[in-house]
Scaffold this motif. Structure first.
Motif: not given
Length: 263
Positions: A183, A95, A187, A158
């Motif tokens: 999400p 990310e 993460r 995810d």
């Protein structure tokens, strides 16, 4: 393979659906030198067991900290072996890397360089010795990082579910239905998830939070054994209600593999 809808049952232990076998691999962090022998170990393990529909889930954080981030991403795109169906999940490091290349993002809030970005940029041929504390211009990043790498990383899912197991990079937020998880939590979450001992609606297999040995709890299992610094990359094997561990470790300068049962 199922969607992230809640599954209820009275089985004493979580189950993988009949006919399927799943292997989950913890955070790789640029250690392609450990991933390749670990996957060979998984291939041999599959060959020693009865026929099944085999899946391998890479739990995210392919990049950063270790020496071979660019090579690991390329391997995930174009060179994964054919002995199983592979699923690669989004980690917080992917990310951060993707956000660093996005002109719509506030790059001043992106701490990618501080937690592994330098090593990744070096693997792509960026002259990191000339960098300061700020991210290079987006044009420079996109010059060195192939567009297909960026597209691959930004489109990673995810989570994925097999039977009673949900596989995710960091974890889930307690008290929120699986299909409604944010999400960002999947993460990045840490303490709220790690300290929760209640039901999540599934048994969660995750990475993100390093432990010397797999962190096995009644509602989750963490398998990030810090490959980039420990030299040990860990995988979890699952079939029916059975569990076992596979590892690739650097011992006296050589990579050795090991199989152990969890009962």
């Amino acid at each position: 393979m199922n969607t992230l809808t809640q599954r209820r049952g009275d089985a004493p232990r979580p189950q993988i659906p009949a006919g399927q076998r799943v292997y989950a691999v913890g955070d790789i962090h640029g250690r392609l030198d450990l991933l390749i022998p670990l996957l060979a170990h998984i291939r041999d393990d599959i060959g020693a067991r009865a026929h099944a529909d085999n899946h391998v889930v890479l739990l995210g954080d392919l990049v950063d900290r270790g020496p071979y981030s660019a090579e690991t991403v390329e391997y995930a795109i174009s060179a994964l072996p054919a002995f199983a169906t592979f699923h690669v999940l989004m980690g917080n490091h992917e990310e951060a890397m993707v956000r660093a290349m996005d002109p719509m993002e506030d790059r001043s809030e992106n701490l990618w360089l501080k937690f592994g970005g330098y090593e990744t940029l070096a693997s792509y041929g960026v002259p990191v010795a000339t960098l300061g504390d700020e991210l290079p211009p987006i044009e420079a990043l996109r010059h060195h990082i192939p567009e297909r790498h960026r597209q691959f990383l930004e489109n990673l899912p995810d989570a994925i579910r097999f039977g009673d197991y949900v596989f995710v990079h960091a974890g889930v937020r307690p008290g929120i239905a699986l299909e409604e998880q944010n999400p960002s939590d999947m993460r990045w979450i840490r303490h709220e998830f790690l300290e929760h001992r209640g039901d999540h609606g599934a048994f969660i297999v995750h990475g993100h939070s390093i432990s010397t040995e797999p962190d096995i709890q009644p509602n989750r299992m963490g398998i990030d054994t810090g490959a980039y610094r420990s030299g040990t990359l860990t995988a979890l094997g699952l079939e029916g209600d059975r569990r076992w561990l596979l590892r690739a470790s650097v011992v006296d300068g050589e990579v050795q593999t090991k199989l152990s049962s969890l009962g």
